[in-house]
Write a protein that holds these residues in place. Sequence first.
Motif, PDB file in Angstrom:
ATOM      1  N   TYR A 102       0.801  -1.242   0.000  1.00 25.54           N
ATOM      2  CA  TYR A 102       0.000   0.000   0.000  1.00 25.54           C
ATOM      3  C   TYR A 102       0.828   1.285   0.000  1.00 25.54           C
ATOM      4  O   TYR A 102       0.450   2.285   0.608  1.00 25.54           O
ATOM      5  N   GLY A 103       1.997   1.241  -0.659  1.00 28.13           N
ATOM      6  CA  GLY A 103       2.780   2.463  -0.800  1.00 28.13           C
ATOM      7  C   GLY A 103       3.783   2.700   0.311  1.00 28.13           C
ATOM      8  O   GLY A 103       4.458   3.736   0.320  1.00 28.13           O
ATOM      9  N   GLY A 104       3.903   1.737   1.232  1.00 33.05           N
ATOM     10  CA  GLY A 104       4.901   1.894   2.297  1.00 33.05           C
ATOM     11  C   GLY A 104       6.278   1.413   1.875  1.00 33.05           C
ATOM     12  O   GLY A 104       7.197   1.325   2.687  1.00 33.05           O
ATOM     13  N   ASP A 105       6.461   1.133   0.613  1.00 31.91           N
ATOM     14  CA  ASP A 105       7.712   0.564   0.091  1.00 31.91           C
ATOM     15  C   ASP A 105       8.710   1.658  -0.287  1.00 31.91           C
ATOM     16  O   ASP A 105       8.357   2.835  -0.400  1.00 31.91           O
ATOM     17  N   THR A 159       8.153   9.738  -4.729  1.00 30.51           N
ATOM     18  CA  THR A 159       7.780  11.051  -4.184  1.00 30.51           C
ATOM     19  C   THR A 159       8.959  12.020  -4.290  1.00 30.51           C
ATOM     20  O   THR A 159       8.806  13.167  -4.732  1.00 30.51           O
ATOM     21  N   ALA A 160      10.146  11.534  -3.923  1.00 28.06           N
ATOM     22  CA  ALA A 160      11.338  12.397  -3.992  1.00 28.06           C
ATOM     23  C   ALA A 160      11.600  12.837  -5.436  1.00 28.06           C
ATOM     24  O   ALA A 160      11.936  14.002  -5.699  1.00 28.06           O
ATOM     25  N   LEU A 161      11.419  11.909  -6.364  1.00 28.16           N
ATOM     26  CA  LEU A 161      11.686  12.210  -7.776  1.00 28.16           C
ATOM     27  C   LEU A 161      10.684  13.227  -8.327  1.00 28.16           C
ATOM     28  O   LEU A 161      11.051  14.164  -9.062  1.00 28.16           O
ATOM     29  N   VAL A 162       9.429  13.049  -7.966  1.00 27.34           N
ATOM     30  CA  VAL A 162       8.400  13.994  -8.436  1.00 27.34           C
ATOM     31  C   VAL A 162       8.695  15.391  -7.882  1.00 27.34           C
ATOM     32  O   VAL A 162       8.577  16.399  -8.597  1.00 27.34           O
ATOM     33  N   ARG A 163       9.111  15.452  -6.615  1.00 30.45           N
ATOM     34  CA  ARG A 163       9.442  16.758  -6.017  1.00 30.45           C
ATOM     35  C   ARG A 163      10.608  17.402  -6.769  1.00 30.45           C
ATOM     36  O   ARG A 163      10.649  18.613  -6.945  1.00 30.45           O
ATOM     37  N   ASP A 164      11.526  16.561  -7.201  1.00 33.29           N
ATOM     38  CA  ASP A 164      12.688  17.047  -7.937  1.00 33.29           C
ATOM     39  C   ASP A 164      12.280  17.527  -9.343  1.00 33.29           C
ATOM     40  O   ASP A 164      12.593  18.651  -9.748  1.00 33.29           O
ATOM     41  N   VAL A 165      11.555  16.690 -10.059  1.00 34.83           N
ATOM     42  CA  VAL A 165      11.183  17.021 -11.446  1.00 34.83           C
ATOM     43  C   VAL A 165      10.280  18.260 -11.478  1.00 34.83           C
ATOM     44  O   VAL A 165      10.414  19.116 -12.359  1.00 34.83           O
ATOM     45  N   PHE A 166       9.362  18.353 -10.500  1.00 32.97           N
ATOM     46  CA  PHE A 166       8.432  19.490 -10.482  1.00 32.97           C
ATOM     47  C   PHE A 166       8.935  20.655  -9.628  1.00 32.97           C
ATOM     48  O   PHE A 166       8.222  21.657  -9.482  1.00 32.97           O
ATOM     49  N   HIS A 183       9.167  21.121  -6.505  1.00 31.23           N
ATOM     50  CA  HIS A 183       8.215  21.493  -5.456  1.00 31.23           C
ATOM     51  C   HIS A 183       8.439  20.595  -4.239  1.00 31.23           C
ATOM     52  O   HIS A 183       8.130  19.403  -4.283  1.00 31.23           O
ATOM     53  N   PRO A 184       8.952  21.166  -3.132  1.00 30.92           N
ATOM     54  CA  PRO A 184       9.359  20.331  -1.999  1.00 30.92           C
ATOM     55  C   PRO A 184       8.226  19.646  -1.252  1.00 30.92           C
ATOM     56  O   PRO A 184       8.451  18.713  -0.497  1.00 30.92           O
ATOM     57  N   GLU A 185       6.991  20.100  -1.477  1.00 27.35           N
ATOM     58  CA  GLU A 185       5.867  19.505  -0.741  1.00 27.35           C
ATOM     59  C   GLU A 185       4.907  18.725  -1.630  1.00 27.35           C
ATOM     60  O   GLU A 185       3.847  18.280  -1.173  1.00 27.35           O
ATOM     61  N   ALA A 186       5.254  18.569  -2.904  1.00 28.26           N
ATOM     62  CA  ALA A 186       4.339  17.857  -3.805  1.00 28.26           C
ATOM     63  C   ALA A 186       4.159  16.425  -3.321  1.00 28.26           C
ATOM     64  O   ALA A 186       5.083  15.800  -2.809  1.00 28.26           O
ATOM     65  N   THR A 187       2.932  15.926  -3.482  1.00 23.94           N
ATOM     66  CA  THR A 187       2.680  14.517  -3.174  1.00 23.94           C
ATOM     67  C   THR A 187       2.210  13.838  -4.454  1.00 23.94           C
ATOM     68  O   THR A 187       1.648  14.492  -5.348  1.00 23.94           O
ATOM     69  N   VAL A 188       2.429  12.517  -4.526  1.00 20.48           N
ATOM     70  CA  VAL A 188       2.077  11.804  -5.756  1.00 20.48           C
ATOM     71  C   VAL A 188       1.349  10.519  -5.401  1.00 20.48           C
ATOM     72  O   VAL A 188       1.756   9.799  -4.489  1.00 20.48           O
ATOM     73  N   ILE A 212      -1.752  11.109  -9.683  1.00 16.27           N
ATOM     74  CA  ILE A 212      -2.196  12.460  -9.312  1.00 16.27           C
ATOM     75  C   ILE A 212      -1.030  13.126  -8.602  1.00 16.27           C
ATOM     76  O   ILE A 212      -0.458  12.544  -7.666  1.00 16.27           O
ATOM     77  N   VAL A 213      -0.650  14.309  -9.077  1.00 16.97           N
ATOM     78  CA  VAL A 213       0.385  15.086  -8.384  1.00 16.97           C
ATOM     79  C   VAL A 213      -0.323  16.271  -7.737  1.00 16.97           C
ATOM     80  O   VAL A 213      -1.001  17.058  -8.418  1.00 16.97           O
ATOM     81  N   CYS A 214      -0.171  16.368  -6.410  1.00 20.01           N
ATOM     82  CA  CYS A 214      -0.878  17.401  -5.652  1.00 20.01           C
ATOM     83  C   CYS A 214       0.138  18.433  -5.148  1.00 20.01           C
ATOM     84  O   CYS A 214       1.111  18.082  -4.471  1.00 20.01           O
ATOM     85  N   PHE A 215      -0.095  19.698  -5.485  1.00 17.24           N
ATOM     86  CA  PHE A 215       0.837  20.764  -5.087  1.00 17.24           C
ATOM     87  C   PHE A 215       0.334  21.531  -3.865  1.00 17.24           C
ATOM     88  O   PHE A 215       1.001  22.436  -3.385  1.00 17.24           O
TER      89      PHE A 215
END
Length: 346
Positions: free
Chosen positions: A37-40, A47-54, A56-61, A221-224
């Motif tokens: 369930y995403g605890g891996d 999450t770290a990669l999405v924050r890097d690409v976008f 945005h330090p608080e983005a969630t995916v 879904i990427v949430c900013f």
Amino acid sequence: MSSAHTSIELRSDNSAGVAPEILEAMVEANVGSAMAYGGDQLTARLTALVRDVFEHPEATVYPVGSGTAANALALSAMTPPWGAVLCHETAHIMQNEAGATSMFSAGAIMRGLGGEDFMVDADLLSEDLELFGWNDPHHSQPSVLSLTIPSDYGTVTPPKEVARLTDVARRWGLKTHVDGARFANAVAALGCAPADLTWRSGVDMLSFGAIKNGGASCDAIVCFDPELSEPLMYRLKRAGHVASKMRFQSAQLIRYLTDGLWLDLAGRSNAAMKVIAEGLGELGFDVINRPDVNIVFVRAAEDRIAAMEEAGLVFYRIAPGVFRFVTSFQTSIDDAHEVVRRLRTL
Ligand SMILES: Cc1ncc(COP(=O)(O)O)c(C=O)c1O
């Protein structure tokens, strides 16, 4: 190169296969066991990669199983049941998702706006909101602006215009969502930073497509907006979109976003369409849209369309006398030239 006897796939980027790099990443993820369930660890890396690409330090995916799920669940976290989601009248959420957003939001409606080239027009949006019957219980209250980038007709809204639109939306208390089922194609076409087309231009949530561009089985879904992230999490679970083996979804998205693969794949489909669109123009076809990315809609006589089918081009008829070509990362430049060659011989 395809010969005159082989078929060339132009129905949809959904008809394409999976990028080999992404399949490999799924196989690589298939070692041992991991928290469900995403605890891996792969999901944490995503999450770290999405924050890097976008940037945005608080983005969630949140990985989800389809573009429709991404749109409906993102929007359900942004609107109350009595809300209205404003979008272009041709938007997928309004025309092609069987009211999924209304179902997941417990009743919000979609309201279509006009705008040239299949994109919401900031002036029309402003006028609509000004004339709206606010605080009248007879009317669903505008709560979200949803932009489709690229639009269902392959046109791209540049960051400056996105910022103008979100400005109007914010002035009236609306959040902004982007349906980015083909977001990679838009970023590749514009050559802009993903942040510029989203949060830096005022976007709160993005449906981030991968399936149409080489993914196997998940969009995201990427949430900013951190305030929207937690309610979204519960909505995802209630809708059955928290995969127990999320690591295989995360592995796909990690590979997709690594070394610019997503933009490379999208660049290929955009480039193939460029060749085909130029050919259609030279051959005098009546092109309906501005093919900024990998989609073109065309009017033609029925006998000409039938001849194209006989020549091995595989595509969708959209309406009498209208057809659509969509290229994918699997459409080579040779394929594209072959399409034009066959059209020329009709
Ligand atoms: C612009 C757009 N948004 C959303 C979707 C929905 O994606 P899915 O078919 O994976 O639900 C599509 C699918 O074609 C689309 O074109």
